[in-house]
Design an enzyme around this catalytic site. Sequence first.
Site, PDB file in Angstrom:
ATOM      1  N   LYS A  45     -32.688 -10.891 -21.939  1.00 28.73           N
ATOM      2  CA  LYS A  45     -31.386 -11.359 -22.063  1.00 28.73           C
ATOM      3  C   LYS A  45     -30.852 -12.325 -21.010  1.00 28.73           C
ATOM      4  O   LYS A  45     -31.092 -12.159 -19.819  1.00 28.73           O
ATOM      5  CB  LYS A  45     -30.526 -10.206 -22.087  1.00 28.73           C
ATOM      6  CG  LYS A  45     -28.811 -10.477 -22.033  1.00 28.73           C
ATOM      7  CD  LYS A  45     -28.419 -11.209 -23.447  1.00 28.73           C
ATOM      8  CE  LYS A  45     -27.108 -11.762 -23.394  1.00 28.73           C
ATOM      9  NZ  LYS A  45     -26.530 -12.280 -24.592  1.00 28.73           N
ATOM     10  N   SER A  70     -20.012 -12.833 -30.704  1.00 26.66           N
ATOM     11  CA  SER A  70     -19.425 -13.644 -29.579  1.00 26.66           C
ATOM     12  C   SER A  70     -19.573 -12.388 -28.468  1.00 26.66           C
ATOM     13  O   SER A  70     -18.429 -11.774 -27.985  1.00 26.66           O
ATOM     14  CB  SER A  70     -17.942 -13.789 -29.846  1.00 26.66           C
ATOM     15  OG  SER A  70     -17.353 -14.346 -28.431  1.00 26.66           O
ATOM     16  N   CYS A 128     -25.223 -21.261 -24.569  1.00 31.24           N
ATOM     17  CA  CYS A 128     -24.420 -20.115 -25.043  1.00 31.24           C
ATOM     18  C   CYS A 128     -23.135 -20.446 -25.476  1.00 31.24           C
ATOM     19  O   CYS A 128     -22.354 -21.254 -24.921  1.00 31.24           O
ATOM     20  CB  CYS A 128     -24.207 -19.130 -23.938  1.00 31.24           C
ATOM     21  SG  CYS A 128     -22.925 -17.904 -24.329  1.00 31.24           S
TER      22      CYS A 128
HETATM   23  O1  RRO Z   1     -24.191 -13.480 -25.157  1.00 30.85           O
HETATM   24  C1  RRO Z   1     -23.620 -14.175 -26.069  1.00 30.85           C
HETATM   25  O2  RRO Z   1     -22.529 -14.441 -26.500  1.00 30.85           O
HETATM   26  C2  RRO Z   1     -24.658 -15.246 -26.583  1.00 30.85           C
HETATM   27  C3  RRO Z   1     -25.565 -15.973 -25.840  1.00 30.85           C
HETATM   28 BR1  RRO Z   1     -25.554 -15.991 -23.901  1.00 30.85          BR
HETATM   29  C4  RRO Z   1     -26.369 -17.000 -26.420  1.00 30.85           C
HETATM   30  O3  RRO Z   1     -27.103 -17.722 -25.861  1.00 30.85           O
HETATM   31  N1  RRO Z   1     -26.276 -17.263 -27.654  1.00 30.85           N
HETATM   32  C5  RRO Z   1     -25.239 -16.261 -28.484  1.00 30.85           C
HETATM   33  O4  RRO Z   1     -25.463 -16.503 -29.749  1.00 30.85           O
HETATM   34  N2  RRO Z   1     -24.677 -15.271 -27.864  1.00 30.85           N
END
Ligand code: RRO
Length: 310
Positions: A45, A70, A128
Site C-alpha cells: 500500500k 475514496s 492518488c
Molecule cells: O488510498 C486511496 O484512496 C487510493 C490511492 Br493512494 C490510489 O493511488 N488510488 C486509489 O484509487 N485510491
Amino acid sequence: MDLSSKIQNVKFENLFLNASGIHCQTKEELDDLMNNSYSGGMVTKSATSNHRFGNPLPRYHSLPSGSINSMGLPNEGFDFYLDYVTRTEQKKPIILSVAGMSKEEDLELLHQIQDSDYQGLTELNLSCPNVIGKPQMAYDFQGSDIMLNEIFKFFKKPLGIKLPPYFDLVHFDKIASILNQYPLSHVNTINSIGNGMWVDIESEKVVLKPKGGFGGIGGAMALPTALANVRALRQRLNSSIDIIGTGGVTTGRDAFAHILCGANMVSIGTQVYEEGLGAFERITSELKEIMNSKGYHSLDDFRGKLKTIE
Ligand code: RRO
C-alpha cells in the site's frame, strides 16, 4: 508454459501482482500475498511518513462493472513498510510504494529509501485521486518534470512511477517526453480513473462519504482506458522503461490484452478485492489456456505485438 517476466533485473516467476491498495496494508495481508503462489510479485500500500486512518467510511463501493473508492491513503506509515520489505523472507519480489502528502514528503521518503539497506524496486505514486488538497501530481507535467529532476539527483536505486490515466494523445506525447529523460525502472499505468461518481437511485444519494461522493473508478469499466494507456506509453517510452499494466483485469483474456499492448507485468485490483486472492489462480489458468490454444510458450511470443487494421 513460462509466465515469468522482469522489471529491470528483478525476475518474477509470473507476471501477476496485486494493484497497490488491494490486500497490502497490514502485515497479515502482506503475508497472505507473500504466501500466494499464483502472484509472481507484490506491491505494498502506498506509504506516507506517518500512519493514516484515511477517509471516513463508506469509502469503497462495488459497482455492476467495477468499483469506486475514496480510501484516502490509509496506511501503517512508511517505517512499517520499509521494515517489512527489508526484514521479511522474500518468496517473491516486493515493490515498495510511496506517496507523500506533498513534494517535500515524497523527497524525504525517497531519501530514506536511498539511505536504507533496501535494494528492491520502489514505486512513487504520483496519481492518488482521493486526498483533498493533494492533486494528482502526474497531471501537472511541468511539476512532474521538476520533481523527477530533483529525485534523480540523489536517488540511485530502481524507481518507477504510478501514473493516472491520460485521455488525449497530446498528453501521452507530453508525459512520455518527460519520462524519457529519466532512468526510470518502470511506469505503472493506470491508477483508478479519478473523480467518478455513482448515484443510488433509491436513496437519491451518492455511495461514498468522502469528497461529496467523488472517487476513483476501477475494475472492468477501466479496461479500455487501461489498455490504451499501456499501448500509448509502450509506443512512446524508451524501451529501457518497463511497464506494469493495471486496470480492468477480471479474466485471463484481459491479461492477454494488456500483454499484447506491451505490459511486462499485470496487476489486479478490484477483481482481487471482490474475489479474493483466488483470482490469481483462476486468471493464471485462463491465461495459460489462451496461450496454449495459440501455441505461445512465453510472454515474449506476443508481448507488444498488437496488430492494427490497415
Ligand atoms: O488510498 C486511496 O484512496 C487510493 C490511492 Br493512494 C490510489 O493511488 N488510488 C486509489 O484509487 N485510491
